[in-house]
Scaffold this motif. Structure first.
Motif, PDB file in Angstrom:
ATOM      1  N   ALA A 143      -2.045   8.796   1.196  1.00 43.84           N
ATOM      2  CA  ALA A 143      -0.973   8.145   2.263  1.00 43.84           C
ATOM      3  C   ALA A 143      -1.090   6.765   2.388  1.00 43.84           C
ATOM      4  O   ALA A 143      -2.296   6.667   2.114  1.00 43.84           O
ATOM      5  N   GLU A 144       0.049   6.095   2.378  1.00 44.92           N
ATOM      6  CA  GLU A 144       0.055   5.257   2.840  1.00 44.92           C
ATOM      7  C   GLU A 144      -1.190   4.204   3.830  1.00 44.92           C
ATOM      8  O   GLU A 144      -1.991   3.011   3.847  1.00 44.92           O
ATOM      9  N   ASN A 145      -1.539   5.045   5.224  1.00 48.44           N
ATOM     10  CA  ASN A 145      -2.098   4.519   6.007  1.00 48.44           C
ATOM     11  C   ASN A 145      -3.705   5.242   5.668  1.00 48.44           C
ATOM     12  O   ASN A 145      -4.164   4.756   6.794  1.00 48.44           O
ATOM     13  N   SER A 146      -4.371   5.345   4.567  1.00 44.28           N
ATOM     14  CA  SER A 146      -4.765   6.240   4.811  1.00 44.28           C
ATOM     15  C   SER A 146      -6.436   4.787   4.016  1.00 44.28           C
ATOM     16  O   SER A 146      -7.128   5.391   4.107  1.00 44.28           O
ATOM     17  N   LYS A 168       3.785   0.214  -3.306  1.00 47.12           N
ATOM     18  CA  LYS A 168       5.232   0.019  -3.665  1.00 47.12           C
ATOM     19  C   LYS A 168       4.688   0.411  -5.119  1.00 47.12           C
ATOM     20  O   LYS A 168       5.464   1.207  -5.664  1.00 47.12           O
ATOM     21  N   LYS A 172       4.842   4.993  -2.549  1.00 45.84           N
ATOM     22  CA  LYS A 172       4.907   4.569  -1.220  1.00 45.84           C
ATOM     23  C   LYS A 172       5.991   3.513  -1.038  1.00 45.84           C
ATOM     24  O   LYS A 172       6.106   2.559  -1.271  1.00 45.84           O
ATOM     25  N   ASP A 173       5.254   3.345   0.782  1.00 48.27           N
ATOM     26  CA  ASP A 173       6.440   3.213   1.969  1.00 48.27           C
ATOM     27  C   ASP A 173       5.688   1.792   2.078  1.00 48.27           C
ATOM     28  O   ASP A 173       4.723   2.286   3.242  1.00 48.27           O
ATOM     29  N   LYS A 175       5.768  -0.578   3.947  1.00 43.43           N
ATOM     30  CA  LYS A 175       6.300  -0.281   5.964  1.00 43.43           C
ATOM     31  C   LYS A 175       5.069   0.605   6.632  1.00 43.43           C
ATOM     32  O   LYS A 175       4.645   0.503   7.633  1.00 43.43           O
ATOM     33  N   LYS A 176       4.233   1.391   5.924  1.00 40.61           N
ATOM     34  CA  LYS A 176       4.050   2.596   6.778  1.00 40.61           C
ATOM     35  C   LYS A 176       2.694   2.240   6.131  1.00 40.61           C
ATOM     36  O   LYS A 176       1.740   2.738   7.259  1.00 40.61           O
ATOM     37  N   MET A 177       1.997   0.853   5.473  1.00 38.27           N
ATOM     38  CA  MET A 177       0.276   0.518   5.907  1.00 38.27           C
ATOM     39  C   MET A 177      -0.085   0.310   6.878  1.00 38.27           C
ATOM     40  O   MET A 177       0.925   0.468   8.177  1.00 38.27           O
ATOM     41  N   ARG A 178      -2.052   0.550   7.272  1.00 39.64           N
ATOM     42  CA  ARG A 178      -1.964   0.306   8.470  1.00 39.64           C
ATOM     43  C   ARG A 178      -2.847  -0.852   7.715  1.00 39.64           C
ATOM     44  O   ARG A 178      -3.798  -1.518   6.957  1.00 39.64           O
TER      45      ARG A 178
END
Length: 319
Positions: A143-146, A168, A172-173, A175-178
């Motif tokens: 997951a991008e936000n993990s 990228k 992965k997207d 824009k979804k990064m933490r």
């Protein structure tokens, strides 16, 4: 032999006098807090030009907007200051290209000289659970936000783009990064060491004085492996991730600075470039050789900004 030596000494004194005539109190503005890439850039000038200037250069810190406060000042109260140069990086050029410095563009300052080339780096704490870049990337694949990623720049900045390219590269997207934005590399490093973020998208150069175990470089974002002491670190490319980022570091002056003062600084940099001492300082600061000053440098910077403006439009950062 004595005549030649005397002639060389006189020439050196004459050149030094020419520099001193236009530069009385040399100052380098680092537009962030101490400890980051702008600080490093000013230290290169301070140490590298000590034999070309009439006195040791003073470094002044001017944090705010990743360079916005500084460029605003040099377009208002210090447009013709002959003694001051301001540190910038490719991130500053990206900010200009994306309009983050408001009305100020690449045509509102005088681009002076380069300090060298730097490269992006993926950095974690020395005791991080991520032992390799693959460890980090495998986590991001779930997951991008993990993973909490931080750097010295806001969304759309150079440091954000380094993280975005990395995300990228595993489809992965971004824009979804933490993503946590800090005001400069010094604050971001403090955040990493304090546990607020898990990975720092920094630069190789600023790590030169931090290779003591407190932090660890998982990979460098250069096209190929760098010379020692960074030759031990793999590149993102060799590890299979399409995420490279080359950084230019350099200096600008106010747009109304006299030709006499501007050319004195150009001559000082060119004289420094010809010395072994400057090359040694670049290496010690983690910079690769990139030596340009004056009109050639000004034209090169403006081309880079225009190229970044095109990339930013493609990425949807600007219209």
């Amino acid at each position: 032999m004595k005549l030649a030596a005397t002639s060389l000494l006189c020439t050196s004194l004459m050149v030094g006098s020419a520099f001193a005539a236009a530069i009385e109190k040399p100052e380098c503005i680092a537009p962030a807090k101490p400890g980051g890439g702008f600080d490093l850039t000013c230290r290169v000038a301070m140490l590298g030009l000590k034999d070309q200037l009439p006195s040791l250069m003073q470094v002044t810190f001017m944090p705010g907007g990743i360079g916005a406060v500084a460029i605003n000042m040099f377009n208002s109260t210090r447009t013709d200051d002959p003694n001051a140069i301001v540190a910038f990086s490719s991130g500053s050029l990206l900010n200009i290209a994306t309009g983050k410095y408001g009305q100020w563009t690449e045509n509102d300052v005088r681009w002076l000289a380069s300090a060298g080339a730097d490269f992006g780096a993926v950095i974690v704490k020395g005791d991080s659970k991520f032992k390799t870049l693959d460890d980090l990337m495998n986590q991001l694949k779930t997951a991008e936000n993990s993973v909490v990623i931080g750097a010295g720049g806001s969304v759309g900045s150079q440091d954000w783009m380094k993280a975005a390219l990395l995300v990228k590269s595993v489809e992965k997207d971004p824009k979804k990064m933490r993503y946590v934005a800090y005001d400069g590399g010094g604050d971001a490093i403090a955040g990493l060491l304090g546990g607020s973020i898990e990975a720092y998208m920094g630069d190789v150069g600023e790590m030169a004085s931090h290779l003591d175990g407190s932090m660890k470089i998982l990979a460098v974002m250069s096209p190929e492996r760098l010379p020692a002491p960074f030759d031990q670190f793999p590149t993102t490319k060799e590890l299979g991730y399409d995420a490279e980022w080359t950084i230019m570091r350099g200096y600008y002056m106010g747009k109304n600075v006299s030709d006499e003062a501007y050319n004195a600084w150009v001559d000082a940099f060119k004289a420094a470039y010809a010395t072994e001492e400057f090359a040694t300082i670049q290496k010690e600061k983690g910079l690769m050789k990139l030596n340009m000053a004056g009109a050639e440098f000004d034209a090169d910077v403006k081309k880079r900004v225009e190229r970044m403006r095109g990339i930013a439009k493609e990425a949807g950062l600007i219209k």
